[in-house]
Design an enzyme around this catalytic site. Structure first.
Site, PDB file in Angstrom:
ATOM      1  N   GLY A   1       2.554  55.920  24.660  1.00 55.51           N
ATOM      2  CA  GLY A   1       3.243  56.714  25.675  1.00 55.51           C
ATOM      3  C   GLY A   1       2.642  58.098  25.841  1.00 55.51           C
ATOM      4  O   GLY A   1       3.357  59.089  25.984  1.00 55.51           O
ATOM      5  N   GLY A   2       1.307  58.181  25.827  1.00 58.20           N
ATOM      6  CA  GLY A   2       0.641  59.484  25.966  1.00 58.20           C
ATOM      7  C   GLY A   2       0.847  60.116  27.334  1.00 58.20           C
ATOM      8  O   GLY A   2       0.960  61.336  27.464  1.00 58.20           O
TER       9      GLY A   2
ATOM     10  N   ASP B   1      -3.469  45.077  23.207  1.00 56.04           N
ATOM     11  CA  ASP B   1      -2.339  45.984  23.040  1.00 56.04           C
ATOM     12  C   ASP B   1      -1.012  45.210  23.077  1.00 56.04           C
ATOM     13  O   ASP B   1      -0.855  44.290  23.877  1.00 56.04           O
ATOM     14  CB  ASP B   1      -2.394  47.023  24.173  1.00 56.04           C
ATOM     15  CG  ASP B   1      -1.552  48.239  23.879  1.00 56.04           C
ATOM     16  OD1 ASP B   1      -1.204  48.470  22.709  1.00 56.04           O
ATOM     17  OD2 ASP B   1      -1.239  48.971  24.838  1.00 56.04           O
ATOM     18  N   HIS B   2      -0.083  45.620  22.233  1.00 56.66           N
ATOM     19  CA  HIS B   2       1.245  44.994  22.164  1.00 56.66           C
ATOM     20  C   HIS B   2       1.172  43.469  22.078  1.00 56.66           C
ATOM     21  O   HIS B   2       1.809  42.755  22.862  1.00 56.66           O
ATOM     22  CB  HIS B   2       2.103  45.413  23.365  1.00 56.66           C
ATOM     23  CG  HIS B   2       2.519  46.848  23.284  1.00 56.66           C
ATOM     24  ND1 HIS B   2       3.482  47.294  22.409  1.00 56.66           N
ATOM     25  CD2 HIS B   2       2.079  47.938  23.936  1.00 56.66           C
ATOM     26  CE1 HIS B   2       3.622  48.611  22.541  1.00 56.66           C
ATOM     27  NE2 HIS B   2       2.778  49.031  23.450  1.00 56.66           N
TER      28      HIS B   2
ATOM     29  N   GLU C   1       3.565  48.719  14.527  1.00 48.34           N
ATOM     30  CA  GLU C   1       4.460  49.820  14.907  1.00 48.34           C
ATOM     31  C   GLU C   1       5.720  49.781  14.054  1.00 48.34           C
ATOM     32  O   GLU C   1       6.317  48.726  13.853  1.00 48.34           O
ATOM     33  CB  GLU C   1       4.815  49.690  16.398  1.00 48.34           C
ATOM     34  CG  GLU C   1       5.763  50.758  16.923  1.00 48.34           C
ATOM     35  CD  GLU C   1       5.919  50.687  18.456  1.00 48.34           C
ATOM     36  OE1 GLU C   1       4.906  50.432  19.147  1.00 48.34           O
ATOM     37  OE2 GLU C   1       7.036  50.878  18.939  1.00 48.34           O
TER      38      GLU C   1
ATOM     39  N   HIS D   1       7.175  55.038  26.601  1.00 48.14           N
ATOM     40  CA  HIS D   1       6.268  54.358  27.536  1.00 48.14           C
ATOM     41  C   HIS D   1       6.662  54.658  28.984  1.00 48.14           C
ATOM     42  O   HIS D   1       7.843  54.818  29.281  1.00 48.14           O
ATOM     43  CB  HIS D   1       6.342  52.836  27.343  1.00 48.14           C
ATOM     44  CG  HIS D   1       5.745  52.358  26.066  1.00 48.14           C
ATOM     45  ND1 HIS D   1       6.496  51.880  25.026  1.00 48.14           N
ATOM     46  CD2 HIS D   1       4.456  52.268  25.670  1.00 48.14           C
ATOM     47  CE1 HIS D   1       5.697  51.510  24.040  1.00 48.14           C
ATOM     48  NE2 HIS D   1       4.448  51.734  24.395  1.00 48.14           N
ATOM     49  N   GLY D   2       5.672  54.677  29.868  1.00 46.82           N
ATOM     50  CA  GLY D   2       5.962  54.789  31.301  1.00 46.82           C
ATOM     51  C   GLY D   2       6.384  56.186  31.718  1.00 46.82           C
ATOM     52  O   GLY D   2       6.010  57.176  31.098  1.00 46.82           O
TER      53      GLY D   2
HETATM   54 ZN   LIG Z   1       2.604  50.995  23.827  1.00 45.32          ZN
END
Ligand SMILES: [Zn+2]
Length: 279
Positions: A206-207, A81-82, A133, A177-178
């Protein structure tokens, strides 16, 4: 069963549901995620951020993930991820990840296209999927309902996918995010427009904290993967805080953490509609 992220997401797009993508950093929460997916007969995408503080040895952990995913009874994709620099992304491929996210969302459109395109070429040569993204999903701590900028522009997104050849695209439609500061405001009309114009499955970062109803709706409107981290970690802490750890109860330490993680993830798998979709 270890699969690529593309295999999982193409099916999700066709079936109009989303697959949960929990972040993990150790064997305990990794196994908890796979157990949740197996119990609900759901595919799962397990991610590790490249700069994971609890587990900085991505190469070694990638091999552990691969080994455990192979034994799972449901399709499991493992995603870096990222992904950071070119070297780090290539390292992720070598470590056995079946997907890498090449996050160049802070660069200009042209630079983003150029850097991602190069890594798509490398990754696809060895059957590894690529997520990128466009627009930028920021941090929840700076979230402002009216001032949230850098949303994804639909026509530009279609052009981006065409030029880069990515397998899926993370979009900025109002999540962060967060921890959110304020209520999240998701631009569903924007999502619908992007979904109409972009040919590949869409991803929501960012779910956590976005809300069950919002996530279920997003899954119906074209989101095929939802990244989750904070909510799962919070559930693990809550479970641990409510546990009896006196005496030999201490030996249950990791068990409680894994249970919190697993129960919360199971909840999200149901919300996103991927229960029973394993093959
Ligand atoms: Zn992310």
């Amino acid at each position: 069963m270890l699969v690529t992220m593309k295999e999982i997401l193409d099916k999700a797009k066709e079936g109009h549901y989303a697959v949960a993508a929990p972040n993990v950093d150790n064997e305990h929460n990794l196994r908890a995620c796979i157990e949740a997916a197996e119990e609900l007969n759901s595919p799962i995408i397990i991610g590790v951020p490249i700069h994971s503080k609890p587990n900085p040895d991505i190469c070694y952990f990638g091999r552990i993930m691969q080994d455990i995913a192979i034994r799972a009874s449901v399709p499991v994709a493992i995603n870096l991820d990222h992904g950071g620099s070119y070297d780090e992304c290539v390292m992720g491929i070598r470590a056995g990840f079946t997907s890498i996210m090449v996050d160049r969302s802070k660069l200009s459109f042209e630079e983003n296209v150029a850097e991602v395109k190069e890594l798509v070429k490398v990754a696809h040569a060895v059957n590894v999927s690529v997520e990128a993204e466009l627009g930028h999903v920021g941090g929840g701590e700076t979230y402002a309902v009216d001032g949230y900028e850098n949303l994804t522009e639909p026509d530009q997104a279609a052009k981006y996918v065409e030029e880069t050849g990515v397998d899926c695209l993370a979009v900025a439609i109002g999540t962060a995010h967060g921890f959110y500061k304020g209520e999240p405001f998701i631009r569903f009309e924007l999502l619908e427009e992007i979904a109409k114009k972009v040919s590949v499955p869409l991803v929501l970062h960012g779910g956590s904290g976005t809300g069950d109803e919002n996530l279920a709706k997003a899954a119906k409107l074209g989101i095929c993967k939802v990244n989750l981290s904070i909510d799962l970690r919070q559930a693990a802490i809550d479970e641990l805080n409510n546990a009896d750890l006196t005496g030999y109860g201490l030996y249950g330490f990791y068990k409680y953490i894994a249970k919190g993680y697993k129960d919360k993830l199971s909840h999200y798998i149901r919300i996103l509609g991927s229960e029973g979709k394993a093959w």
